[in-house]
Design an enzyme around this catalytic site. Structure first.
Site, PDB file in Angstrom:
ATOM      1  N   ASN A 176       0.918  -0.704   0.157  1.00 40.39           N
ATOM      2  CA  ASN A 176       0.055  -0.057  -0.009  1.00 40.39           C
ATOM      3  C   ASN A 176       0.878   1.022  -0.282  1.00 40.39           C
ATOM      4  OD1 ASN A 176      -2.029  -1.358   0.165  1.00 40.39           O
ATOM      5  ND2 ASN A 176      -1.979  -1.639   2.085  1.00 40.39           N
ATOM      6  N   HIS A 189       7.524   0.139   2.262  1.00 38.47           N
ATOM      7  CA  HIS A 189       7.645  -1.572   3.423  1.00 38.47           C
ATOM      8  C   HIS A 189       6.189  -2.235   1.960  1.00 38.47           C
ATOM      9  CE1 HIS A 189       4.439   0.875   5.625  1.00 38.47           C
ATOM     10  NE2 HIS A 189       3.931  -0.335   5.317  1.00 38.47           N
TER      11      HIS A 189
END
Length: 360
Positions: A176, A189
């Site tokens: 995301n 990440h």
């Protein structure tokens, strides 16, 4: 790729350091006074109306939310007192999520859903965080190719490891990116989930693929790829090994699928050359995303992977990238039709989006 360096965090969680050639990670003891993990078990509840499992993880309400950059828990923490990564630097690191939606290492079998009105079970599974870089302001699209390939290798390593574990039915690697998507940490990440069941989207696609096989004696995903290539109107990028295209019936304002040009069920089944090619086209598409508008495009990246099993034999590895941004200043919100009825309404034509991305 050599085996990652294994480390242990203060509360017993596993951590893995993946490094570029010539780089040697040097983690230090994690000295944070972290609480015990025993009371962090989530619960699975079966929704009879939709015949789907739902994860209830109320303790995640207290997870870290958009901290200041100097308090980021994913940046290197050389003192061992400030970060989830107790090290002066790193290339790629993977560790168990401190606030996992799914957890547990014991033997596990899903309960019989016909056994009662309210069927539940412990939230068995695995949730991991994968940090793409130690650079807080970086992004996957900005990684040099060798570094992007290292992330792909880490995804592959974790996929193979998690699929070998008891009670894991599906491994899902995803990212995301952007506060508009709902991220709680801005450091570059992603996450890796090991589900104890097949997710609803995967079950739906596999049913469609099985039906296609019965009717046409061919693989649904391979046929879709072939037809997109033949049509050509929605191709974004194509190499000898991979094809990126906007699907004919795209649901999102910006949506791109990336397929290997030959059938493979997961990252484990790709050759080294294909893994190289995947890193290159994946980064290429993300760079095109960031050239669309004056500000970086928020997106979700979903790696669809399948087991080599009778139940999932028709599954074809691919990536689906999607964004809620429908213009430089507007977002698409999933309101009544989409959220309540799962009936998507497109704001732009897939052909126009593909043409724009192909030119960037």
């Amino acid at each position: 790729m050599t085996e990652p360096l294994r480390w242990t965090l203060a509360d017993g969680r596993e951590q893995l350091y993946f490094s570029l050639p010539g780089h040697h990670p040097a983690p230090v003891p994690d000295r944070r006074p972290l609480p015990a993990r025993g009371d962090q078990q989530s619960q699975l509840r079966f929704d009879r109306q939709r015949r789907q499992w739902v994860i209830i993880a109320a303790f995640r309400q207290d997870r870290t939310h958009l901290p200041a950059a100097d308090q980021c828990p994913l940046c290197p923490g050389p003192t061992g007192t400030t970060s989830e990564v107790p090290a002066p630097d790193y290339d790629v690191v993977v560790f168990e999520n401190r606030f996992p939606s799914l957890s547990g290492e014991s033997e596990f079998t899903l309960p019989d859903t016909s056994a009662g009105d309210f069927v539940s079970a412990p939230g068995h599974g695995r949730c991991e965080v994968i940090c793409f870089s130690s650079d807080h302001t970086g992004a996957f699209a900005a990684l040099p190719i060798p570094h992007a390939r290292l992330v792909v290798s880490a995804w592959r390593h974790r996929t193979e490891n998690l699929l070998s574990r008891n009670g894991i039915a599906q491994v899902f690697c995803f990212e995301n990116r952007g506060e508009e998507i709902g991220v709680t940490l801005n450091h570059p990440h992603g996450q890796i989930y090991g589900y104890p069941y097949l997710t609803p989207r995967t079950e739906q696609m596999l049913r469609a693929a099985d039906d296609h096989r019965d009717r046409h004696r061919t693989n649904l995903f391979a046929d879709l790829l072939s037809r997109e290539v033949t049509d050509g109107a929605r191709i974004v990028a194509r190499t000898e090994l991979f094809t990126a295209f906007v699907p004919f019936a795209a649901r999102w304002p910006v949506e791109v699928h990336i397929y290997p040009n030959r059938f493979a069920r997961n990252l484990i089944e790709l050759t080294d050359d294909e893994l190289d090619g995947f890193a290159e086209i994946y980064r290429d598409v993300l760079q095109r995303f960031d050239r669309m508008y004056p500000t970086p495009l928020p997106y979700i990246s979903a790696l669809h992977q399948y087991r080599d099993s009778a139940e999932q034999r028709e599954g074809y590895f691919h990536v689906e990238l999607m964004s809620v941004r429908r213009s430089a200043t507007k977002l698409k919100f999933l309101a009544g039709s989409e959220s309540a009825m799962d009936a998507f309404i497109g704001d732009v034509t897939p052909e126009s989006v593909a043409a724009r991305l192909a030119q960037l």
